[in-house]
Design an enzyme around this catalytic site. Sequence first.
Site, PDB file in Angstrom:
ATOM      1  N   HIS A   1       3.138  -7.625 -10.793  1.00  0.00           N
ATOM      2  CA  HIS A   1       3.901  -8.238  -9.703  1.00  0.00           C
ATOM      3  C   HIS A   1       4.690  -9.457 -10.176  1.00  0.00           C
ATOM      4  O   HIS A   1       4.203 -10.585 -10.049  1.00  0.00           O
ATOM      5  CB  HIS A   1       2.949  -8.677  -8.586  1.00  0.00           C
ATOM      6  CG  HIS A   1       2.292  -7.541  -7.899  1.00  0.00           C
ATOM      7  ND1 HIS A   1       2.939  -6.761  -6.987  1.00  0.00           N
ATOM      8  CD2 HIS A   1       1.050  -7.032  -8.003  1.00  0.00           C
ATOM      9  CE1 HIS A   1       2.129  -5.809  -6.545  1.00  0.00           C
ATOM     10  NE2 HIS A   1       0.974  -5.952  -7.147  1.00  0.00           N
TER      11      HIS A   1
ATOM     12  N   GLU B   1       6.910 -10.792  -8.677  1.00  0.00           N
ATOM     13  CA  GLU B   1       7.239 -11.589  -7.491  1.00  0.00           C
ATOM     14  C   GLU B   1       6.114 -12.549  -7.109  1.00  0.00           C
ATOM     15  O   GLU B   1       6.278 -13.357  -6.203  1.00  0.00           O
ATOM     16  CB  GLU B   1       7.599 -10.673  -6.317  1.00  0.00           C
ATOM     17  CG  GLU B   1       6.447 -10.001  -5.590  1.00  0.00           C
ATOM     18  CD  GLU B   1       5.846  -8.800  -6.326  1.00  0.00           C
ATOM     19  OE1 GLU B   1       6.191  -8.586  -7.511  1.00  0.00           O
ATOM     20  OE2 GLU B   1       5.020  -8.102  -5.717  1.00  0.00           O
TER      21      GLU B   1
ATOM     22  N   GLU C   1       0.856  -1.186   0.000  1.00  0.00           N
ATOM     23  CA  GLU C   1       0.000   0.000   0.000  1.00  0.00           C
ATOM     24  C   GLU C   1       0.894   1.239   0.000  1.00  0.00           C
ATOM     25  O   GLU C   1       1.620   1.485   0.966  1.00  0.00           O
ATOM     26  CB  GLU C   1      -0.922  -0.054   1.220  1.00  0.00           C
ATOM     27  CG  GLU C   1      -2.014   0.979   1.199  1.00  0.00           C
ATOM     28  CD  GLU C   1      -2.755   1.040  -0.129  1.00  0.00           C
ATOM     29  OE1 GLU C   1      -3.283   0.007  -0.575  1.00  0.00           O
ATOM     30  OE2 GLU C   1      -2.776   2.122  -0.744  1.00  0.00           O
TER      31      GLU C   1
ATOM     32  N   CYS D   1       4.428  -2.063  -8.702  1.00  0.00           N
ATOM     33  CA  CYS D   1       3.106  -1.632  -8.229  1.00  0.00           C
ATOM     34  C   CYS D   1       3.224  -0.420  -7.300  1.00  0.00           C
ATOM     35  O   CYS D   1       3.470   0.682  -7.783  1.00  0.00           O
ATOM     36  CB  CYS D   1       2.381  -2.805  -7.580  1.00  0.00           C
ATOM     37  SG  CYS D   1       0.628  -2.506  -7.341  1.00  0.00           S
TER      38      CYS D   1
ATOM     39  N   ILE E   1      -2.623  -6.371  -9.336  1.00  0.00           N
ATOM     40  CA  ILE E   1      -3.486  -6.311  -8.159  1.00  0.00           C
ATOM     41  C   ILE E   1      -3.816  -4.847  -7.858  1.00  0.00           C
ATOM     42  O   ILE E   1      -2.932  -4.074  -7.478  1.00  0.00           O
ATOM     43  CB  ILE E   1      -2.791  -6.932  -6.923  1.00  0.00           C
ATOM     44  CG1 ILE E   1      -2.305  -8.354  -7.201  1.00  0.00           C
ATOM     45  CG2 ILE E   1      -3.716  -6.883  -5.712  1.00  0.00           C
ATOM     46  CD1 ILE E   1      -3.378  -9.372  -7.425  1.00  0.00           C
ATOM     47  N   ARG E   2      -5.073  -4.462  -8.019  1.00  0.00           N
ATOM     48  CA  ARG E   2      -5.454  -3.046  -7.797  1.00  0.00           C
ATOM     49  C   ARG E   2      -4.350  -2.149  -8.368  1.00  0.00           C
ATOM     50  O   ARG E   2      -3.846  -1.240  -7.707  1.00  0.00           O
ATOM     51  CB  ARG E   2      -5.649  -2.762  -6.299  1.00  0.00           C
ATOM     52  CG  ARG E   2      -6.948  -3.335  -5.713  1.00  0.00           C
ATOM     53  CD  ARG E   2      -7.024  -3.146  -4.189  1.00  0.00           C
ATOM     54  NE  ARG E   2      -6.774  -1.796  -3.752  1.00  0.00           N
ATOM     55  CZ  ARG E   2      -7.697  -0.893  -3.399  1.00  0.00           C
ATOM     56  NH1 ARG E   2      -8.973  -1.224  -3.404  1.00  0.00           N
ATOM     57  NH2 ARG E   2      -7.367   0.311  -3.016  1.00  0.00           N
TER      58      ARG E   2
END
Lengths: 192, 301
Positions: A175, A177, A48, A79, A139-140
């Site tokens: 991502h 990872e 985040e 991200c 992801i988002r």
Amino acid sequence: MKKVGVLALQGAFQAHIERLVSLGAAAHPIRFRSELDGIDALVMPGGESTTMSLLLGANDLVAPLSDLIGDGLPVFGTCAGMILLASDILDGRDDQIAFNALPISVRRNGYGRQLASFEADLQITGIEHEENPFRAVFIRAPKVESVGAGLEVLANVDGDPVMVRLGPVWATAFHPELTDDLRVHAAFLKSL
Amino acid sequence: MSNKASGSSERTTATMRVKRGLAEMLKGGVIMDVVNAEQAKIAEDAGAVAVMALERVPADIRADGGVARMSDPAMIEEIQAVCSIPVMAKVRIGHFAEAQIIQALNVDYIDESEVLTPADEAYHIDKFAFDIPFVCGATNLGEACRRVSEGAALIRSKGEAGTGNVVEAVRHLRSIFRDIKRVTQADEMELFGMAKDLQAPLPLIQEIAETGRFPVPIFCAGGLATPADAALAMQLGAESVFVGSGIFKSADPAPRARAIVEATTNFMNPDVLVKVSRNLGTPMTGIAMNDIDIRLADRGW
């Protein structure tokens, strides 16, 4: 052996460390300034970005990281890491940190909330694919809405850049990872 | 072979990897219970990685009694409007219609939670039937495996919500991690007996034995009230913490929320823990386990 620091304030840092180590790098988590000594490169993981911003301040990492990035330290952001490296953050918080290392305008959660998170096959410039595209997990994810001069776009999805590079600074909206495919990490390590 | 950056592509949504992916991004963070937009803003300002929208915090549910249900959609929408971080919401165990409503609200994660009054005394929700990811509580490894086999993408300890007492969360984390260790050290024949004893699906037990790890992240929840509680949970092996009543039932929520965020990141550093624990005001009062009538952790099958 290359020494790679992985920013470990919050998020998916452990997955990055495991992948870097499996590629033969010496990777360790970074939470404090003293842990930056002697690193050859830095990874900023997903997580985040607002939380990481606050913790960068709390742990006195903003100035040392700005200096290192300014001095040309190779950095790879995924991200939230891409958001931290951007020059312009849309839908962010006013107090959010942007290291201004990549000339991109990036919209937080630009693809939508979790229900819009997705996987897609990518063709990435500089990576051998043969018949095997790179399966990327978003992801988002942040959406790159505009790019400045000199920026290389290495991959895109439906016309939007999802992997970019400016000299030693790399970033992905996805991502690498989260999969077992090590090609993106390997390309970054090879550039060091 | 083409090395050109070219337009893609087929997008695939709601895969297990995508569902677990958000849990991966929440690691090393604090997910805070909030009951209105004002609290959600305080949580985001304090560095929460996500907020959990619910009608009443567990301490109030415990005090008020009655049936605890899914939140009003309007309240969830207000929270979504004011914060940019992921929003989670709770549904009752087995109440798949509540889950359908939460999914339609475009919430980021559902907590099928024992804190609310169970709607089904035999079955949990078939979580594979949803695009939205689910987190579920567990008190031991068997329960954690059963929830994953139903499609949960994230597991949290149940602890004992609304007590401000961390003892049950510690018990659950210790039990889960102890049994994961036992499974990874067992030989193949022993795994059959372990799966039976744990009441866990055999393929999951075999997967843990083979990979050496639980297939989804494990977070801590239930009774955390202080930065030290968060540091304890993280050192025991939890990968993030949920804090419910502990923040907004304390005397001064905003600094406590921020202190718990810093403690979760710096859980191995006592000097930081000293600094962030200082002068936080009165924590929530808390309850000893012998003094509670209802054990929420017993809910779930």
